[in-house]
Design a protein around this motif. Structure first.
Motif, short mmCIF file in Angstrom:
data_model
loop_
_atom_site.label_atom_id
_atom_site.label_comp_id
_atom_site.label_asym_id
_atom_site.label_seq_id
_atom_site.Cartn_x
_atom_site.Cartn_y
_atom_site.Cartn_z
N LEU A 12 107.21 -9.47 128.83
CA LEU A 12 106.95 -9.44 127.41
C LEU A 12 105.62 -10.12 127.13
CD1 LEU A 12 110.40 -10.67 126.02
CD2 LEU A 12 109.64 -8.31 126.33
N LYS A 13 104.87 -9.58 126.19
CA LYS A 13 103.67 -10.27 125.70
C LYS A 13 104.08 -10.93 124.39
CE LYS A 13 98.80 -9.89 124.70
NZ LYS A 13 97.62 -9.00 124.69
N CYS A 14 103.91 -12.23 124.33
CA CYS A 14 104.31 -13.00 123.15
C CYS A 14 103.19 -13.02 122.12
CB CYS A 14 104.67 -14.43 123.57
SG CYS A 14 106.03 -14.49 124.75
N SER A 15 103.54 -13.42 120.90
CA SER A 15 102.57 -13.43 119.80
C SER A 15 101.40 -14.38 120.05
CB SER A 15 103.26 -13.79 118.48
OG SER A 15 103.78 -15.11 118.56
N ASP A 16 101.59 -15.38 120.91
CA ASP A 16 100.50 -16.31 121.23
C ASP A 16 99.66 -15.83 122.42
OD1 ASP A 16 102.16 -16.80 123.40
OD2 ASP A 16 102.36 -18.94 123.03
N GLY A 17 99.96 -14.62 122.92
CA GLY A 17 99.20 -14.04 124.02
C GLY A 17 99.74 -14.39 125.40
N SER A 18 100.76 -15.25 125.46
CA SER A 18 101.34 -15.61 126.75
C SER A 18 102.31 -14.52 127.19
CB SER A 18 102.06 -16.96 126.66
OG SER A 18 103.17 -16.88 125.78
N TYR A 19 102.73 -14.62 128.45
CA TYR A 19 103.66 -13.64 129.01
C TYR A 19 104.97 -14.30 129.39
CZ TYR A 19 99.60 -10.61 129.32
OH TYR A 19 98.50 -9.87 129.02
N TYR A 20 106.04 -13.54 129.23
CA TYR A 20 107.37 -13.98 129.63
C TYR A 20 107.92 -12.94 130.59
CZ TYR A 20 112.33 -15.04 129.48
OH TYR A 20 113.62 -15.35 129.83
N VAL A 21 108.47 -13.37 131.70
CA VAL A 21 109.06 -12.47 132.69
C VAL A 21 110.55 -12.76 132.77
CG1 VAL A 21 109.02 -11.69 135.09
CG2 VAL A 21 106.90 -12.48 134.01
N GLY A 22 111.36 -11.71 132.74
CA GLY A 22 112.81 -11.89 132.82
C GLY A 22 113.48 -10.72 133.49
N HIS A 23 114.81 -10.77 133.55
CA HIS A 23 115.59 -9.65 134.08
C HIS A 23 116.86 -9.50 133.24
CE1 HIS A 23 118.02 -12.71 136.07
NE2 HIS A 23 118.94 -11.77 136.21
N THR A 24 117.42 -8.32 133.26
CA THR A 24 118.60 -8.03 132.46
C THR A 24 119.30 -6.78 132.98
OG1 THR A 24 119.41 -7.64 130.19
CG2 THR A 24 117.33 -6.60 130.78
N ASP A 25 120.53 -6.59 132.53
CA ASP A 25 121.23 -5.33 132.83
C ASP A 25 121.31 -4.43 131.59
OD1 ASP A 25 123.12 -6.69 131.38
OD2 ASP A 25 124.70 -6.57 132.88
N ASN A 26 120.72 -4.89 130.48
CA ASN A 26 120.70 -4.09 129.25
C ASN A 26 119.36 -4.34 128.55
OD1 ASN A 26 121.00 -3.03 126.63
ND2 ASN A 26 123.21 -3.33 126.69
N MET A 27 118.37 -3.53 128.87
CA MET A 27 117.01 -3.76 128.37
C MET A 27 116.94 -3.71 126.86
SD MET A 27 114.07 -4.48 129.73
CE MET A 27 113.52 -5.49 128.38
N GLU A 28 117.56 -2.73 126.25
CA GLU A 28 117.51 -2.58 124.79
C GLU A 28 118.10 -3.80 124.08
OE1 GLU A 28 119.52 0.38 121.57
OE2 GLU A 28 118.55 1.35 123.29
N GLN A 29 119.26 -4.24 124.53
CA GLN A 29 119.91 -5.39 123.93
C GLN A 29 119.09 -6.66 124.14
OE1 GLN A 29 124.01 -6.06 125.08
NE2 GLN A 29 123.87 -8.23 124.59
N ARG A 30 118.58 -6.84 125.36
CA ARG A 30 117.85 -8.06 125.66
C ARG A 30 116.56 -8.14 124.84
NH1 ARG A 30 117.74 -12.86 125.75
NH2 ARG A 30 116.80 -14.02 127.43
N LEU A 31 115.86 -7.02 124.68
CA LEU A 31 114.65 -7.00 123.87
C LEU A 31 114.99 -7.36 122.42
CD1 LEU A 31 111.63 -6.59 123.67
CD2 LEU A 31 112.05 -4.13 123.41
N ALA A 32 116.07 -6.82 121.90
CA ALA A 32 116.50 -7.14 120.53
C ALA A 32 116.82 -8.63 120.40
CB ALA A 32 117.71 -6.30 120.15
#
Length: 100
Positions: A12-32
């Motif tokens: 994810l690119k955050c509003s401050d320009g930093s990056y977040y890296v993660g993992h999930t089994d439900n991309m749509e839900q996790r993004l929400a």
């Protein structure tokens, strides 16, 4: 009936320009969840976030391994991955190994 589970590693690119890296089994839900601030954490005060890259894996372990690897990458290498620039990723990997 069996379900073919799909696990994702994402950046994810955050509003401050930093990056977040993660993992999930439900991309749509996790993004929400990231967007809504459902959980306090790194992205909570850095919303909105933008999904700039994700890839699917057969197992959670594979997704977690990719997450751990990418978290250790430089900003430039994460950006190259998001752009699908494999030549630049390779070059950045060479530069880093030369500096050790």
């Amino acid at each position: 009936m069996t379900r073919d589970w799909m696990f994702h590693c994402y950046i994810l690119k955050c509003s401050d320009g930093s990056y977040y890296v993660g993992h999930t089994d439900n991309m749509e839900q996790r993004l929400a969840e990231h967007q809504s601030g459902a959980f306090p954490g790194y992205t909570y005060k850095r919303r909105p976030v933008e999904l700039i890259w994700n890839d699917a894996f057969q197992t959670r372990d594979d997704a977690k391994t990719a997450e751990k690897q990418i978290k250790g990458w430089s900003r430039a290498k994460k950006e190259a991955l998001a752009q699908g620039n494999w030549d630049q990723i390779s070059e950045l990997a060479k530069c880093r190994s030369r500096n050790r």
